[in-house]
Design a protein around this motif. Sequence first.
Motif, PDB file in Angstrom:
ATOM      1  N   LEU A 174      31.051  -8.486 -31.558  1.00 11.08           N
ATOM      2  CA  LEU A 174      31.612  -8.142 -32.861  1.00 11.08           C
ATOM      3  C   LEU A 174      30.551  -7.377 -33.629  1.00 11.08           C
ATOM      4  O   LEU A 174      29.381  -7.768 -33.649  1.00 11.08           O
ATOM      5  N   ASN A 175      30.934  -6.263 -34.256  1.00 10.35           N
ATOM      6  CA  ASN A 175      29.968  -5.517 -35.056  1.00 10.35           C
ATOM      7  C   ASN A 175      29.833  -6.131 -36.444  1.00 10.35           C
ATOM      8  O   ASN A 175      30.430  -7.174 -36.734  1.00 10.35           O
ATOM      9  N   GLU A 176      29.064  -5.500 -37.300  1.00 10.55           N
ATOM     10  CA  GLU A 176      28.798  -6.070 -38.630  1.00 10.55           C
ATOM     11  C   GLU A 176      30.057  -6.200 -39.476  1.00 10.55           C
ATOM     12  O   GLU A 176      30.089  -6.963 -40.451  1.00 10.55           O
ATOM     13  N   ASP A 177      31.112  -5.478 -39.102  1.00 16.40           N
ATOM     14  CA  ASP A 177      32.389  -5.577 -39.821  1.00 16.40           C
ATOM     15  C   ASP A 177      33.350  -6.549 -39.135  1.00 16.40           C
ATOM     16  O   ASP A 177      34.545  -6.567 -39.451  1.00 16.40           O
ATOM     17  N   ASN A 178      32.834  -7.319 -38.173  1.00 12.55           N
ATOM     18  CA  ASN A 178      33.646  -8.281 -37.418  1.00 12.55           C
ATOM     19  C   ASN A 178      34.767  -7.612 -36.619  1.00 12.55           C
ATOM     20  O   ASN A 178      35.835  -8.183 -36.425  1.00 12.55           O
ATOM     21  N   GLU A 179      34.500  -6.396 -36.142  1.00 13.10           N
ATOM     22  CA  GLU A 179      35.438  -5.693 -35.270  1.00 13.10           C
ATOM     23  C   GLU A 179      34.823  -5.549 -33.883  1.00 13.10           C
ATOM     24  O   GLU A 179      33.599  -5.510 -33.744  1.00 13.10           O
ATOM     25  N   TYR A 180      35.676  -5.450 -32.866  1.00 18.10           N
ATOM     26  CA  TYR A 180      35.145  -5.335 -31.506  1.00 18.10           C
ATOM     27  C   TYR A 180      34.954  -3.888 -31.067  1.00 18.10           C
ATOM     28  O   TYR A 180      34.538  -3.623 -29.949  1.00 18.10           O
ATOM     29  N   TYR A 181      35.220  -2.938 -31.937  1.00 21.42           N
ATOM     30  CA  TYR A 181      35.038  -1.524 -31.593  1.00 21.42           C
ATOM     31  C   TYR A 181      33.575  -1.115 -31.761  1.00 21.42           C
ATOM     32  O   TYR A 181      32.835  -1.688 -32.559  1.00 21.42           O
ATOM     33  N   ASP A 182      33.166  -0.062 -31.010  1.00 21.41           N
ATOM     34  CA  ASP A 182      31.855   0.547 -31.237  1.00 21.41           C
ATOM     35  C   ASP A 182      31.871   1.246 -32.593  1.00 21.41           C
ATOM     36  O   ASP A 182      32.861   1.904 -32.950  1.00 21.41           O
ATOM     37  N   LYS A 183      30.767   1.132 -33.312  1.00 18.40           N
ATOM     38  CA  LYS A 183      30.683   1.809 -34.607  1.00 18.40           C
ATOM     39  C   LYS A 183      30.188   3.238 -34.396  1.00 18.40           C
ATOM     40  O   LYS A 183      28.994   3.529 -34.473  1.00 18.40           O
ATOM     41  N   VAL A 184      31.113   4.123 -34.072  1.00 20.22           N
ATOM     42  CA  VAL A 184      30.768   5.535 -33.856  1.00 20.22           C
ATOM     43  C   VAL A 184      31.809   6.406 -34.552  1.00 20.22           C
ATOM     44  O   VAL A 184      32.968   6.013 -34.721  1.00 20.22           O
ATOM     45  N   ASN A 185      31.378   7.580 -34.940  1.00 19.85           N
ATOM     46  CA  ASN A 185      32.301   8.584 -35.461  1.00 19.85           C
ATOM     47  C   ASN A 185      32.688   9.514 -34.324  1.00 19.85           C
ATOM     48  O   ASN A 185      31.823  10.046 -33.623  1.00 19.85           O
ATOM     49  N   ILE A 186      33.973   9.693 -34.118  1.00 14.46           N
ATOM     50  CA  ILE A 186      34.445  10.606 -33.075  1.00 14.46           C
ATOM     51  C   ILE A 186      34.277  12.036 -33.593  1.00 14.46           C
ATOM     52  O   ILE A 186      34.856  12.402 -34.621  1.00 14.46           O
ATOM     53  N   VAL A 187      33.465  12.817 -32.888  1.00 13.27           N
ATOM     54  CA  VAL A 187      33.143  14.184 -33.322  1.00 13.27           C
ATOM     55  C   VAL A 187      33.569  15.166 -32.232  1.00 13.27           C
ATOM     56  O   VAL A 187      33.837  14.782 -31.088  1.00 13.27           O
ATOM     57  N   PRO A 188      33.629  16.487 -32.557  1.00 14.33           N
ATOM     58  CA  PRO A 188      34.194  17.476 -31.618  1.00 14.33           C
ATOM     59  C   PRO A 188      33.554  17.509 -30.235  1.00 14.33           C
ATOM     60  O   PRO A 188      34.268  17.751 -29.237  1.00 14.33           O
ATOM     61  N   TRP A 189      32.232  17.281 -30.132  1.00 12.56           N
ATOM     62  CA  TRP A 189      31.619  17.397 -28.811  1.00 12.56           C
ATOM     63  C   TRP A 189      32.135  16.336 -27.834  1.00 12.56           C
ATOM     64  O   TRP A 189      31.966  16.463 -26.622  1.00 12.56           O
ATOM     65  N   MET A 190      32.802  15.287 -28.368  1.00 13.77           N
ATOM     66  CA  MET A 190      33.339  14.225 -27.519  1.00 13.77           C
ATOM     67  C   MET A 190      34.738  14.549 -26.976  1.00 13.77           C
ATOM     68  O   MET A 190      35.356  13.713 -26.324  1.00 13.77           O
ATOM     69  N   THR A 191      35.231  15.755 -27.223  1.00 13.34           N
ATOM     70  CA  THR A 191      36.603  16.124 -26.843  1.00 13.34           C
ATOM     71  C   THR A 191      36.902  15.815 -25.380  1.00 13.34           C
ATOM     72  O   THR A 191      37.954  15.263 -25.041  1.00 13.34           O
ATOM     73  N   TYR A 192      35.997  16.193 -24.497  1.00 17.10           N
ATOM     74  CA  TYR A 192      36.215  15.959 -23.065  1.00 17.10           C
ATOM     75  C   TYR A 192      35.475  14.712 -22.567  1.00 17.10           C
ATOM     76  O   TYR A 192      35.643  14.321 -21.414  1.00 17.10           O
ATOM     77  N   TRP A 193      34.663  14.143 -23.429  1.00 19.28           N
ATOM     78  CA  TRP A 193      33.898  12.930 -23.061  1.00 19.28           C
ATOM     79  C   TRP A 193      34.418  11.796 -23.938  1.00 19.28           C
ATOM     80  O   TRP A 193      33.752  11.312 -24.847  1.00 19.28           O
TER      81      TRP A 193
END
Length: 580
Positions: A174-193
């Motif tokens: 669990l992250n600091e917000d008590n969520e199980y997601y990774d705390k990342v911002n989805i940005v354009p370079w991740m389009t294919y990754w």
Amino acid sequence: MRTYMVIPTYWSGPDGEWKEGDAVYDHATPLNEDGTLIRALRSLQILDDKNFTLIILATVTNNEYVDAMEKKLKKMLKETEIPVNTILFTEKNLRALKKELYRDLDLPDVLALRGYSNIRNLCLFIPYILDAEIAVLIDDDEVFEDPAFITKAKEFIGKRFYGNTIDGVAGYYLNEDNEYYDKVNIVPWMTYWDRFGGKREAFDNIIGKEPRLKKTPFAFGGAMVIHRNLMRIVPFDPKVTRGEDTDYVINSRIFGFNFFLDNELAIKHLPPPKKHPVWKRFREDIFRFLYNKSKFDNQSPNTNLHEIKPEDFDPYPGQFMKPDLGDKIFKTNIILALNYLADGDVQACKETINNIYLARYDAIPHYNTYSTYLEFQKKWRKLLEHTKSFGSVLKDIILEGQIITFDKYSFQKKKLLEQTHIKKEIKLEDIDLFKQFTRKELRRLFFISEIINLGKNEFVFKVGEEKSCIFIVLNGVLHVFKKNSMTGEELLVTEIKQGEHFNETSLFLSEPHTVSIKAVTSVDLMMIKKEELMNIIKENSELSSKILWIISKKLSQRLIQTTKKFSDSHEQTSDVSDIF
């Protein structure tokens, strides 16, 4: 169930000093800082089930700092109130272990305190030598917030679930917000990754939905529960530089072992901020996934092994084990390089372009990763089989690192007395009621006890009230009063002092009290409720015999005293049988 919790902790030179050839870890703590370990250790207090031994597996980026690290950790462990037996294991302990272990064995060295996978293997090897039934793997940047974590960790491991043995259990972060997601911002370079999109889908399917237990394609290294049968057969792959936890799930599947995720087994993950640039972290992902993919590609039919398919690990990490992985890597690096160029960071742009070259020529292993791992697994099994001939020798070497021998009695006693006004040391074992009990039996009583604090002139109970519990006076003085039936005058019957106990008859009779008991000083009472005490009496025949003998003896003594008073006086103001 013999349980060992293992927490690896990573340290570096002062101020994060790093030299060429030093080991590289994500969050190695500089020796002039405390890091996150102490926070994790303090959070152990919250756990309801403390029936485990803690192993601190400490490594350092350069062995010249081993002595300084060991000195720092010994001091930290002794100053931190750790509620379990604790063993510190460092490079020194490993050298002593290997000196004995490899004395007459012609086998390549498979034990090391360098690199994530090697350290994870020691997380299995040390508990195995200590006869563990399960090992609970935790990281030093985590915090326990669920008191039932260990209870849940033990709940299913080793049992059968719809015909499958539960060999490994994965918890989740669990992250600091008590969520199980990774705390990342989805940005354009991740389009294919779309690594984080794939993880999100996998997490929603496995963690976010019922049932509680599901076969899992991934695991988190800091929330793994591994059964002895699994640790004996399946080691971590030492060739994996990153992602050794999910790779372990893949390896387990090859050998027919089952990993289940428990969607109630959560731990708070609070890592320090990432220090490495994006291009470097992406490079680590490239090497990691190309290595994993090669294991799928290189596998060959084997009668005793299970075939692994990328689809069995969809959506994560399966989507990175498929033929289009190279295309994803190429496109992602191009977009990321353009981002860097647009921001004016030419050096980062060059490093990102270099990722394309490395992915084509360096990151793809030039050997059969599948058969290489199987060879390592054979050495692992041979080594563990060999340990049987040492008797207690290897155990003794490991136990030399025991820093803390936890005194459960003293801890429970201290916890109880912290609720009182008592400032000086008090020996509860010297109180009449407790004299015949062992420290283990006293712990049982402390666990079900409550502390009642009374101010001067406050009542324990009054005439006509019912209190079905036994009271032990830890501090202060009480007076027992009874009204004269003829005059209505309130008469002092007796005085109850420190170390005495009263109200035992309420354990057997449910009657309103005919006396009142009042504090004449500040008073601390230890109260044990009838229901709690009766449960112990039913469960433990030896303890129940002691309790009943002590109570009956005290009641007999008071009956003799009361009878004597009756013979000396016509006024029966001393009839206090209902409180004793």
